[in-house]
Design a protein around this motif. Structure first.
Motif, PDB file in Angstrom:
ATOM      1  N   GLU A 225       0.853  -1.217  -0.023  1.00  0.00           N
ATOM      2  CA  GLU A 225      -0.034  -0.051   0.080  1.00  0.00           C
ATOM      3  C   GLU A 225       0.775   1.244   0.124  1.00  0.00           C
ATOM      4  OE1 GLU A 225      -3.557   2.288   2.634  1.00  0.00           O
ATOM      5  OE2 GLU A 225      -2.939  -0.083   3.092  1.00  0.00           O
ATOM      6  N   GLN A 226       1.915   1.266   0.850  1.00  0.00           N
ATOM      7  CA  GLN A 226       2.559   2.285   1.055  1.00  0.00           C
ATOM      8  C   GLN A 226       3.615   2.624  -0.235  1.00  0.00           C
ATOM      9  OE1 GLN A 226       4.382   3.954   4.362  1.00  0.00           O
ATOM     10  NE2 GLN A 226       6.719   3.978   3.831  1.00  0.00           N
ATOM     11  N   ILE A 227       4.121   1.462  -0.896  1.00  0.00           N
ATOM     12  CA  ILE A 227       4.867   1.655  -2.182  1.00  0.00           C
ATOM     13  C   ILE A 227       4.035   2.141  -3.218  1.00  0.00           C
ATOM     14  CG2 ILE A 227       5.997   0.143  -4.167  1.00  0.00           C
ATOM     15  CD1 ILE A 227       7.213  -1.451  -2.017  1.00  0.00           C
ATOM     16  N   SER A 228       2.633   1.699  -3.416  1.00  0.00           N
ATOM     17  CA  SER A 228       1.773   2.052  -4.222  1.00  0.00           C
ATOM     18  C   SER A 228       1.403   3.608  -4.162  1.00  0.00           C
ATOM     19  CB  SER A 228       0.347   1.610  -4.127  1.00  0.00           C
ATOM     20  OG  SER A 228      -0.644   1.721  -5.018  1.00  0.00           O
ATOM     21  N   ALA A 229       1.440   4.097  -2.856  1.00  0.00           N
ATOM     22  CA  ALA A 229       1.302   5.697  -2.756  1.00  0.00           C
ATOM     23  C   ALA A 229       2.603   6.449  -3.298  1.00  0.00           C
ATOM     24  CB  ALA A 229       1.016   5.968  -1.379  1.00  0.00           C
ATOM     25  N   LEU A 230       3.745   5.675  -3.010  1.00  0.00           N
ATOM     26  CA  LEU A 230       4.954   6.574  -3.503  1.00  0.00           C
ATOM     27  C   LEU A 230       4.818   6.189  -5.010  1.00  0.00           C
ATOM     28  CD1 LEU A 230       7.355   4.938  -0.894  1.00  0.00           C
ATOM     29  CD2 LEU A 230       6.651   7.234  -1.046  1.00  0.00           C
ATOM     30  N   ASN A 231       4.337   5.458  -5.655  1.00  0.00           N
ATOM     31  CA  ASN A 231       4.349   5.163  -7.137  1.00  0.00           C
ATOM     32  C   ASN A 231       3.598   6.317  -7.414  1.00  0.00           C
ATOM     33  OD1 ASN A 231       6.195   2.989  -7.139  1.00  0.00           O
ATOM     34  ND2 ASN A 231       4.588   1.523  -7.261  1.00  0.00           N
ATOM     35  N   LEU A 232       2.506   6.494  -6.783  1.00  0.00           N
ATOM     36  CA  LEU A 232       1.391   7.287  -7.370  1.00  0.00           C
ATOM     37  C   LEU A 232       2.079   8.940  -7.497  1.00  0.00           C
ATOM     38  CD1 LEU A 232      -1.333   8.288  -8.028  1.00  0.00           C
ATOM     39  CD2 LEU A 232      -1.899   8.221  -5.713  1.00  0.00           C
ATOM     40  N   ILE A 233       2.724   9.241  -6.419  1.00  0.00           N
ATOM     41  CA  ILE A 233       3.237  10.485  -6.468  1.00  0.00           C
ATOM     42  C   ILE A 233       4.074  10.899  -7.709  1.00  0.00           C
ATOM     43  CG2 ILE A 233       4.590  12.210  -5.092  1.00  0.00           C
ATOM     44  CD1 ILE A 233       3.442  11.163  -2.791  1.00  0.00           C
ATOM     45  N   ILE A 234       5.127   9.782  -7.739  1.00  0.00           N
ATOM     46  CA  ILE A 234       6.128   9.723  -8.800  1.00  0.00           C
ATOM     47  C   ILE A 234       5.505   9.821 -10.228  1.00  0.00           C
ATOM     48  CG2 ILE A 234       8.119   8.436  -9.849  1.00  0.00           C
ATOM     49  CD1 ILE A 234       8.486   7.082  -7.153  1.00  0.00           C
ATOM     50  N   CYS A 235       4.341   9.120 -10.526  1.00  0.00           N
ATOM     51  CA  CYS A 235       3.612   9.066 -11.408  1.00  0.00           C
ATOM     52  C   CYS A 235       3.171  10.473 -11.876  1.00  0.00           C
ATOM     53  CB  CYS A 235       2.680   8.109 -11.376  1.00  0.00           C
ATOM     54  SG  CYS A 235       1.431   7.833 -12.901  1.00  0.00           S
ATOM     55  N   LEU A 236       2.323  11.005 -11.069  1.00  0.00           N
ATOM     56  CA  LEU A 236       1.870  12.440 -11.068  1.00  0.00           C
ATOM     57  C   LEU A 236       2.709  13.351 -11.559  1.00  0.00           C
ATOM     58  CD1 LEU A 236      -0.859  12.292  -8.540  1.00  0.00           C
ATOM     59  CD2 LEU A 236      -1.109  11.763 -10.795  1.00  0.00           C
ATOM     60  N   VAL A 237       4.010  13.442 -10.666  1.00  0.00           N
ATOM     61  CA  VAL A 237       5.179  14.496 -11.171  1.00  0.00           C
ATOM     62  C   VAL A 237       5.527  14.097 -12.362  1.00  0.00           C
ATOM     63  CG1 VAL A 237       7.575  15.239 -10.364  1.00  0.00           C
ATOM     64  CG2 VAL A 237       5.465  14.857  -8.547  1.00  0.00           C
ATOM     65  N   SER A 238       6.061  13.035 -12.610  1.00  0.00           N
ATOM     66  CA  SER A 238       6.635  12.752 -14.162  1.00  0.00           C
ATOM     67  C   SER A 238       5.772  12.875 -15.307  1.00  0.00           C
ATOM     68  CB  SER A 238       7.321  11.301 -14.045  1.00  0.00           C
ATOM     69  OG  SER A 238       6.445  10.252 -13.845  1.00  0.00           O
ATOM     70  N   ARG A 239       4.369  12.188 -15.021  1.00  0.00           N
ATOM     71  CA  ARG A 239       3.739  12.119 -16.293  1.00  0.00           C
ATOM     72  C   ARG A 239       2.712  13.256 -16.335  1.00  0.00           C
ATOM     73  NH1 ARG A 239       4.985   7.649 -19.025  1.00  0.00           N
ATOM     74  NH2 ARG A 239       6.083   5.999 -17.887  1.00  0.00           N
ATOM     75  N   TYR A 240       1.871  13.571 -15.423  1.00  0.00           N
ATOM     76  CA  TYR A 240       0.760  14.755 -15.624  1.00  0.00           C
ATOM     77  C   TYR A 240       1.732  16.212 -15.463  1.00  0.00           C
ATOM     78  CZ  TYR A 240      -2.995  17.564 -14.920  1.00  0.00           C
ATOM     79  OH  TYR A 240      -3.839  18.791 -14.994  1.00  0.00           O
ATOM     80  N   PHE A 241       2.734  16.207 -14.781  1.00  0.00           N
ATOM     81  CA  PHE A 241       3.615  17.745 -14.633  1.00  0.00           C
ATOM     82  C   PHE A 241       4.599  17.406 -15.805  1.00  0.00           C
ATOM     83  CE2 PHE A 241       1.089  17.658 -10.786  1.00  0.00           C
ATOM     84  CZ  PHE A 241       0.780  19.004 -10.756  1.00  0.00           C
ATOM     85  N   ASP A 242       4.869  16.700 -16.524  1.00  0.00           N
ATOM     86  CA  ASP A 242       5.795  16.622 -17.667  1.00  0.00           C
ATOM     87  C   ASP A 242       7.127  16.542 -17.437  1.00  0.00           C
ATOM     88  OD1 ASP A 242       3.350  16.586 -19.616  1.00  0.00           O
ATOM     89  OD2 ASP A 242       3.567  18.742 -19.089  1.00  0.00           O
ATOM     90  N   GLN A 243       7.533  15.717 -16.259  1.00  0.00           N
ATOM     91  CA  GLN A 243       8.798  15.434 -15.893  1.00  0.00           C
ATOM     92  C   GLN A 243       9.261  14.045 -16.383  1.00  0.00           C
ATOM     93  OE1 GLN A 243      10.305  18.193 -14.584  1.00  0.00           O
ATOM     94  NE2 GLN A 243       8.269  19.269 -14.967  1.00  0.00           N
ATOM     95  N   ARG A 244       9.305  13.883 -17.666  1.00  0.00           N
ATOM     96  CA  ARG A 244       9.142  12.494 -18.177  1.00  0.00           C
ATOM     97  C   ARG A 244      10.505  11.682 -17.725  1.00  0.00           C
ATOM     98  NH1 ARG A 244       4.772  11.226 -21.336  1.00  0.00           N
ATOM     99  NH2 ARG A 244       3.404  12.864 -20.723  1.00  0.00           N
ATOM    100  N   ASP A 245      11.747  12.426 -17.510  1.00  0.00           N
ATOM    101  CA  ASP A 245      12.944  11.747 -17.143  1.00  0.00           C
ATOM    102  C   ASP A 245      12.704  11.249 -15.635  1.00  0.00           C
ATOM    103  OD1 ASP A 245      12.883  14.686 -16.209  1.00  0.00           O
ATOM    104  OD2 ASP A 245      14.889  14.118 -15.412  1.00  0.00           O
ATOM    105  N   LEU A 246      11.783  11.412 -14.990  1.00  0.00           N
ATOM    106  CA  LEU A 246      11.472  10.971 -13.718  1.00  0.00           C
ATOM    107  C   LEU A 246      10.800   9.709 -13.658  1.00  0.00           C
ATOM    108  CD1 LEU A 246      11.282  14.178 -11.600  1.00  0.00           C
ATOM    109  CD2 LEU A 246      13.562  12.980 -11.971  1.00  0.00           C
ATOM    110  N   ALA A 247      10.132   9.548 -14.717  1.00  0.00           N
ATOM    111  CA  ALA A 247       8.957   8.565 -14.867  1.00  0.00           C
ATOM    112  C   ALA A 247       9.539   6.954 -14.814  1.00  0.00           C
ATOM    113  CB  ALA A 247       8.292   8.377 -16.123  1.00  0.00           C
TER     114      ALA A 247
END
Length: 263
Positions: free
Chosen positions: A237-259
């Motif tokens: 559950e915690q890893i999923s939450a961390l994955n979610l934040i990384i996903c939003l930063v990288s893919r919604y806010f266009d920081q694709r090098d962090l995806a």
């Protein structure tokens, strides 16, 4: 000054030769405008054409500190890397949340807050940490057994990011609180309270990003990747939450090098 140099550096205030007293002394303060200008001419003529800096080579041999920032995120633990489909779904859900928030912001802003809700000022870092995370988590004290109290003491456990609260926050406050919580997260563990607030603040963050916000969310994604790798019990559950934040930063806010690379 040589004639060739004067051609490259023309005088801004041409001064004709003037008759000065025989006792004119350029080392004493000038008494007339003519003496002042003559003194400036003399000083300019004495300046060398080339100046060489005196550098101590011994100082260059000393060990120097170089700060290197890793551009990308650390990969997810084996078996926990999110699929591309999952990431795309989270981005779609997040986009819908942002649209709903923007559409109904004025409505939620007009709602009365409970009497126990006192939002800190934007510059009150400690106040916001306590407000979001609660005094128990902020002070790192054990939960007190308080079974007799049927209500929830939000001052102790932290206020959730209610729409009536976050809708009142302007962009400067959103960025400031995001900075405060990311600073906290840099030294503390990830908690559900922290995760809820980070998600809500990202939902309130306007695009295009200001440089400060751009730097903050990249810092956040990197920190999430670090904590994810160090997660000893591999709490799904915690890893999923961390994955979610990384996903939003990288893919919604266009920081694709962090995806995260799709599993």
């Amino acid at each position: 000054m040589e004639p060739g140099v004067e051609e490259l550096m023309p005088r801004l205030l041409p001064v004709d030769d003037c008759d000065l007293a025989e006792d004119f002394d350029p080392t004493v303060p000038p008494r007339t405008p003519q003496e002042y200008l003559k003194r400036v001419q003399i000083e300019a003529a004495r300046c060398p054409d080339v100046v060489v800096a005196q550098i101590d080579p011994k100082k260059l041999r000393k060990k120097q500190t170089v700060n290197i920032s890793i551009s990308g995120c650390q990969p997810a633990p084996e078996g926990y890397s999110p699929t591309l489909k999952w990431q795309q779904q989270q981005v779609a859900n997040f986009s819908a949340v942002r649209q709903s928030l923007n559409k109904h912001r004025n409505h939620w802003r007009s709602q009365h807050l409970d009497s126990n809700v006192t939002m800190p000022k934007s510059e009150d870092e400690e106040g916001w940490k306590k407000f979001c995370l609660g005094e128990k988590l902020y002070s790192e004290i054990d939960a007190l057994s308080d079974n007799e109290n049927l209500g929830i003491d939000y001052i102790k456990v932290g206020f959730p990011p209610l729409l009536s609260i976050v809708s009142r926050m302007n962009q400067a406050t959103v960025t400031s609180v995001l900075e405060y919580l990311i600073s906290w997260f840099g030294e503390k563990k990830f908690t559900p309270e922290l995760g809820r607030w980070l998600y809500a603040l990202l939902a309130c963050l306007e695009k295009p990003l200001l440089p400060e916000a751009h730097s903050l969310i990249r810092q956040l994604a990197r920190r999430c990747s670090e904590v994810r790798v160090l997660e000893e019990n591999k709490n799904e559950e915690q890893i999923s939450a961390l994955n979610l934040i990384i996903c939003l930063v990288s893919r919604y806010f266009d920081q694709r090098d962090l995806a995260d690379e799709p599993s």
